[in-house]
Design a protein around this motif. Sequence first.
Motif, PDB file in Angstrom:
ATOM      1  N   PHE A 157       0.853  -1.196   0.000  1.00 39.42           N
ATOM      2  CA  PHE A 157       0.000   0.000   0.000  1.00 39.42           C
ATOM      3  C   PHE A 157       0.881   1.237   0.000  1.00 39.42           C
ATOM      4  CE2 PHE A 157      -2.172   3.287   2.706  1.00 39.42           C
ATOM      5  CZ  PHE A 157      -3.099   3.690   1.738  1.00 39.42           C
ATOM      6  N   THR A 158       0.581   2.173  -0.911  1.00 39.85           N
ATOM      7  CA  THR A 158       1.268   3.466  -0.920  1.00 39.85           C
ATOM      8  C   THR A 158       0.332   4.521  -0.354  1.00 39.85           C
ATOM      9  OG1 THR A 158       2.633   2.915  -2.849  1.00 39.85           O
ATOM     10  CG2 THR A 158       2.333   5.248  -2.350  1.00 39.85           C
ATOM     11  N   ASP A 159       0.787   5.209   0.679  1.00 37.23           N
ATOM     12  CA  ASP A 159       0.014   6.319   1.244  1.00 37.23           C
ATOM     13  C   ASP A 159       0.362   7.580   0.468  1.00 37.23           C
ATOM     14  OD1 ASP A 159      -1.457   8.059   2.814  1.00 37.23           O
ATOM     15  OD2 ASP A 159       0.132   8.256   4.306  1.00 37.23           O
TER      16      ASP A 159
ATOM     17  N   ALA B 274       8.436  13.230   5.585  1.00 35.76           N
ATOM     18  CA  ALA B 274       7.368  13.920   6.314  1.00 35.76           C
ATOM     19  C   ALA B 274       6.166  13.020   6.504  1.00 35.76           C
ATOM     20  CB  ALA B 274       6.966  15.193   5.572  1.00 35.76           C
ATOM     21  N   THR B 275       5.763  12.300   5.444  1.00 33.72           N
ATOM     22  CA  THR B 275       4.606  11.419   5.588  1.00 33.72           C
ATOM     23  C   THR B 275       4.973  10.168   6.390  1.00 33.72           C
ATOM     24  OG1 THR B 275       5.048  10.356   3.451  1.00 33.72           O
ATOM     25  CG2 THR B 275       3.532  12.215   3.464  1.00 33.72           C
ATOM     26  N   ARG B 276       6.214   9.712   6.300  1.00 31.17           N
ATOM     27  CA  ARG B 276       6.582   8.531   7.080  1.00 31.17           C
ATOM     28  C   ARG B 276       6.456   8.799   8.575  1.00 31.17           C
ATOM     29  NH1 ARG B 276      10.998   5.701   9.444  1.00 31.17           N
ATOM     30  NH2 ARG B 276      10.638   3.442   9.240  1.00 31.17           N
ATOM     31  N   GLU B 277       6.827   9.990   9.000  1.00 29.60           N
ATOM     32  CA  GLU B 277       6.676  10.310  10.419  1.00 29.60           C
ATOM     33  C   GLU B 277       5.212  10.215  10.843  1.00 29.60           C
ATOM     34  OE1 GLU B 277       9.028  10.855  12.793  1.00 29.60           O
ATOM     35  OE2 GLU B 277      10.341  10.134  11.181  1.00 29.60           O
ATOM     36  N   ARG B 278       4.321  10.703   9.992  1.00 30.20           N
ATOM     37  CA  ARG B 278       2.891  10.599  10.310  1.00 30.20           C
ATOM     38  C   ARG B 278       2.417   9.149  10.234  1.00 30.20           C
ATOM     39  NH1 ARG B 278       2.256  15.338   6.874  1.00 30.20           N
ATOM     40  NH2 ARG B 278       0.865  14.241   5.429  1.00 30.20           N
ATOM     41  N   ASN B 279       2.933   8.407   9.269  1.00 32.25           N
ATOM     42  CA  ASN B 279       2.545   7.009   9.122  1.00 32.25           C
ATOM     43  C   ASN B 279       2.947   6.181  10.332  1.00 32.25           C
ATOM     44  OD1 ASN B 279       3.292   6.856   5.537  1.00 32.25           O
ATOM     45  ND2 ASN B 279       1.509   7.651   6.612  1.00 32.25           N
ATOM     46  N   LEU B 280       4.147   6.441  10.862  1.00 35.26           N
ATOM     47  CA  LEU B 280       4.612   5.693  12.021  1.00 35.26           C
ATOM     48  C   LEU B 280       3.692   5.898  13.219  1.00 35.26           C
ATOM     49  CD1 LEU B 280       8.452   6.385  11.761  1.00 35.26           C
ATOM     50  CD2 LEU B 280       7.333   4.147  11.553  1.00 35.26           C
ATOM     51  N   ALA B 281       3.152   7.116  13.344  1.00 38.01           N
ATOM     52  CA  ALA B 281       2.262   7.413  14.472  1.00 38.01           C
ATOM     53  C   ALA B 281       0.852   6.906  14.240  1.00 38.01           C
ATOM     54  CB  ALA B 281       2.233   8.926  14.713  1.00 38.01           C
ATOM     55  N   ALA B 282       0.431   6.840  12.966  1.00 38.13           N
ATOM     56  CA  ALA B 282      -0.985   6.590  12.683  1.00 38.13           C
ATOM     57  C   ALA B 282      -1.328   5.131  12.427  1.00 38.13           C
ATOM     58  CB  ALA B 282      -1.427   7.422  11.480  1.00 38.13           C
ATOM     59  N   PHE B 283      -0.411   4.371  11.842  1.00 41.42           N
ATOM     60  CA  PHE B 283      -0.764   3.028  11.393  1.00 41.42           C
ATOM     61  C   PHE B 283      -0.337   1.958  12.393  1.00 41.42           C
ATOM     62  CE2 PHE B 283      -0.468   5.126   7.111  1.00 41.42           C
ATOM     63  CZ  PHE B 283      -1.822   5.019   6.813  1.00 41.42           C
ATOM     64  N   PRO B 284      -1.104   0.867  12.484  1.00 39.19           N
ATOM     65  CA  PRO B 284      -0.768  -0.222  13.413  1.00 39.19           C
ATOM     66  C   PRO B 284       0.254  -1.175  12.806  1.00 39.19           C
ATOM     67  CG  PRO B 284      -2.828  -0.727  12.312  1.00 39.19           C
ATOM     68  CD  PRO B 284      -2.399   0.633  11.809  1.00 39.19           C
TER      69      PRO B 284
ATOM     70  N   LEU C 132       4.197  -0.926   3.693  1.00 38.25           N
ATOM     71  CA  LEU C 132       3.523   0.341   3.447  1.00 38.25           C
ATOM     72  C   LEU C 132       4.570   1.346   2.996  1.00 38.25           C
ATOM     73  CD1 LEU C 132       0.753   1.983   5.562  1.00 38.25           C
ATOM     74  CD2 LEU C 132       2.687   3.368   4.805  1.00 38.25           C
ATOM     75  N   PHE C 133       4.317   2.007   1.862  1.00 40.88           N
ATOM     76  CA  PHE C 133       5.260   2.972   1.318  1.00 40.88           C
ATOM     77  C   PHE C 133       4.822   4.387   1.675  1.00 40.88           C
ATOM     78  CE2 PHE C 133       5.614  -0.473  -1.999  1.00 40.88           C
ATOM     79  CZ  PHE C 133       6.838  -0.951  -1.549  1.00 40.88           C
ATOM     80  N   SER C 134       5.722   5.122   2.296  1.00 38.61           N
ATOM     81  CA  SER C 134       5.537   6.552   2.537  1.00 38.61           C
ATOM     82  C   SER C 134       6.285   7.291   1.439  1.00 38.61           C
ATOM     83  CB  SER C 134       6.123   6.953   3.897  1.00 38.61           C
ATOM     84  OG  SER C 134       5.599   6.144   4.931  1.00 38.61           O
ATOM     85  N   ILE C 135       5.683   8.320   0.855  1.00 36.47           N
ATOM     86  CA  ILE C 135       6.310   8.965  -0.305  1.00 36.47           C
ATOM     87  C   ILE C 135       7.252  10.110   0.080  1.00 36.47           C
ATOM     88  CG2 ILE C 135       4.484   8.247  -1.868  1.00 36.47           C
ATOM     89  CD1 ILE C 135       3.278  11.021  -1.681  1.00 36.47           C
ATOM     90  N   SER C 136       7.441  10.324   1.375  1.00 34.98           N
ATOM     91  CA  SER C 136       8.417  11.299   1.853  1.00 34.98           C
ATOM     92  C   SER C 136       8.722  10.994   3.308  1.00 34.98           C
ATOM     93  CB  SER C 136       7.882  12.728   1.719  1.00 34.98           C
ATOM     94  OG  SER C 136       6.758  12.921   2.573  1.00 34.98           O
TER      95      SER C 136
END
Length: 370
Positions: free
Chosen positions: A104-106, A135-145, A129-133
Amino acid sequence: MHICLSDGWGGLEMYPARIIPELQCQGWEPHGLALSGSRVADSMASAGIAPLTVPSRGRALLQVGRILAHLRRHAIEVLHCHKSSDLRLGALLATLRPGLKLFFTDHMGVTRPKKDLYHRWAYGRVTRLFSISEATRERNLAAFPLPPERIRRLYLGIDLAPYSPQLDSAACDALRRELGVPAGSVAIGLPGRLTRGKGQRTWLEGLARLSQWTPGFDWHGVLIGGLTAAEGSDEVYVASLERQVAALGLEERITFAGFRPDLPRLFEALDIVCVPSRNEAFGLTVVEAMAAGKAVIGADSGAIPELLDTGCGRLADPESPEAWAQAMEALGRDDGLRRRLGQAARARAVERFGMSAHVRALTGEYAGDA
């Protein structure tokens, strides 16, 4: 198989068709699943594959047996989703057919936690799960299980070839005239969807400040982007921008160019490219302008600072018209600086953001251990 059950049209929806040719070049056999009659389905067909289609997202779940049969028939082992709502289908397919890898790419940058029971089930089946930056990876780490090792930063890539200069001086001058740019003026463009959050209001206010502060400086602004909902824009917002231009007294100095399929050529006609979006998850337009060798001013927020630094562009506060006016004046008055920044930007785009490198990294993940 790339799954994109969206009836919209933006960077997320364009992504599968953009990478299909390079996947084929690198020896992969791409497939697609899209909504019947959608622009996503049409774009996949134009890219060289005949996608499997379903009438709606709900019907896709009801047709899971048909989709599984398609996967078996074509020996498809990898699923890649691009909308979070499509993970329901992707996770169900991975549950019913153990051994499928699910990616999945966010593309959007998650804004709220997704750790309830449903999301734990769905994301629990995601291989990567792919973060495209960053900045988004930091949010992904906090948001996704998901544990950190299953969330990877993977910058998007572009086909660099179309952005190499192709126009001679006469053709470039003709295009500038078509865009309403007077001879001798500095052409300052803002490409992108005309929707809230893309920063057009701040940019227009900045141009108004520029006009007030430097009455002898010749410039012309070009807004590039669809003017209708069918072209991905907010028509109410477009009307408000037109009113803003009139209220600022800029009617003679701003062109609404509309949707243009020849964006790489339009870049050739511009002297400065502005991307004042407040919270870009990546900044594809920034990379495209860099690949075109343009001097770029980007917002100092979201992922854009990961792409630009003072060696290849400039950053400005997306909430400050004054900051944009200052940056546009500094670049507008120094063609040597624009040229140096553009050359450095092109070199960085080639080094970091080419499509071939992106697809190699992507397929490395596809082929890796789950």
